[in-house]
Every structure is written in C-alpha cells, then in structure tokens.
Design an enzyme around this catalytic site. Structure first.
Site, PDB file in Angstrom:
ATOM      1  N   ASP A 277      29.798  42.347  44.848  1.00 56.48           N
ATOM      2  CA  ASP A 277      30.805  42.126  43.801  1.00 56.48           C
ATOM      3  C   ASP A 277      30.374  42.868  42.546  1.00 56.48           C
ATOM      4  OD1 ASP A 277      32.387  40.414  45.371  1.00 56.48           O
ATOM      5  OD2 ASP A 277      31.120  38.705  44.874  1.00 56.48           O
TER       6      ASP A 277
ATOM      7  N   ASP B 298      38.644  41.738  47.187  1.00 59.52           N
ATOM      8  CA  ASP B 298      39.167  40.472  46.668  1.00 59.52           C
ATOM      9  C   ASP B 298      40.490  40.686  45.936  1.00 59.52           C
ATOM     10  OD1 ASP B 298      36.891  39.169  47.601  1.00 59.52           O
ATOM     11  OD2 ASP B 298      35.803  39.478  45.725  1.00 59.52           O
TER      12      ASP B 298
END
Length: 218
Positions: free
Chosen positions: A143, A177
């Site tokens: 991330d 995401d």
C-alpha cells in the site's frame, strides 16, 4: 460490452497497480514517506491481512485468506463472463471488471511477493532476491496512497471523541483498492442501470418463450 474491452480495462488496471507496487518496493524502505501535498502523501506500508489491517488469527490465517481470495476471484471471473454472455448493462460489466482487476492485483501480491522480494525493513527490497522474505501464498500486499485530508484535535463539544486527535482520511491503500471501491461504488450508485428489472411485457414474453420451448421438447 465485449469481453475484449473488459479484458483491456482489467489489463490496464493490473499494469498500473503492479508497476506502482514494484516501484515502491524497489525504491522505498518500509515506512518511508514523501509529501506530495499536505493532503496527499506516498507512504509505503505492507498489509499482511485483510482491509483496514484486519487479520485471520492463527498459523494458517494468511494461507486461508489467500485461498479464499483465489476462490473469490474465480467466482467474480465467472460473474463477469456470464454478464458479458447475457449482454448485461455496460455499467455492470465495467463495475465487475474493476472489482476483478482490483482483486487480482492484491492476489498477485499475496501469492507471489513473498518469493520474489526480500524484506523491506530498514532497506530497499530487491526484486527476484535469493533471500525472499516469505513463501508462496504468504506475500504482503503493498500500500502507498495516503490522503490525510485533516489532522488535528476534535472540538471538546463533540460527544465521546471530543478532544481526541483525529485524522481524516487515515487508511493507506493502493491502485487495486481504488479499482475495487470504484467498481462497488458504480454498482451501488447506478444500481437501477446495472441491474435493470424486466418490464411486464418482457417478463410475459420470456415466460411465453419458455412455455413454447417446453412444448417443442415434448
């Protein structure tokens, strides 16, 4: 919408997602941060479990999660193929394509990153390292997108949380995401267009067609 166009959407999202993740892994140390704007930063973290940092406890928790993701991606893939075959609405096919691409992007991390990268702790990782940080199916999801739109202490008059330090928006996420969230958002916001209900005439025509088909079979 054709399967080729849906495949192109999936390919482009996967390409952007994986290029960004590989770049971060090979140029940032874990926890390293670059401030692009006050409200947008590149912050490298790794997610060992599900969304929002949740985990399945136990020795086999990570493996169970990865296997579940693999089963889910097969189901989503079938849903996409079936929707295209039935010539469902464009908004539905685009939404499923985004969800499929995002899920696949994170699955690639979970399945392969543990065996193609070494550790990022206090150093920049090496691609195709001989000292991999994990094993197959035990990789960590990369991330890097961080949008702390507000940071500060909440007013005292707010019940329960008044006076607490608060960050909005706190989660760190990735391109995959974003694709999943966008796909789900499209299906929710444009629900009536994504899942159009049959009119009375269409329902009657469909029922008549089924009856005629059964009569021909007999």
């Amino acid at each position: 919408m054709t399967l080729k166009k849906a495949g192109l959407i999936i390919f482009l999202i996967l390409l952007i997602d994986q290029v960004s993740k590989v770049y971060i892994k090979t140029h940032f140390m874990l926890g390293e941060e670059i401030k692009v704007f006050e409200w947008f930063r590149i912050l490298f973290i790794e997610n060992e479990g599900m969304a929002w940092g949740a985990k399945i406890p136990g020795e086999y928790g990570k493996l169970i999660l990865t296997v579940f993701r693999l089963i889910a991606i097969v189901a989503i893939g079938y849903w996409l193929w079936d929707s295209i075959r039935k010539k469902m609405s464009r908004i539905l096919i685009v939404g499923i394509s985004l969800i499929f691409a995002g899920a696949m992007g994170n699955i690639i991390d979970s399945v392969f990153y543990g065996v193609i990268f070494d550790d990022s702790y206090r150093k920049v990782a090496t691609l195709f390292s001989e000292e991999a940080y994990g094993t197959l199916f035990h990789g960590k999801v990369v991330d890097m997108l961080y949008f702390p739109l507000y940071k500060g202490y909440l007013p005292e008059w707010i019940p329960i949380w008044g006076g607490d330090y608060f960050t909005f928006f706190d989660p760190v996420f990735n391109v995959a995401d974003v694709a999943i969230s966008t796909g789900v958002g499209l299906l929710v916001v444009f629900n009536k267009r994504a899942f159009p209900k049959e009119t009375k005439e269409e329902t009657e025509a469909h029922s008549t067609s089924e009856v005629n088909s059964k009569e021909q079979d007999t």
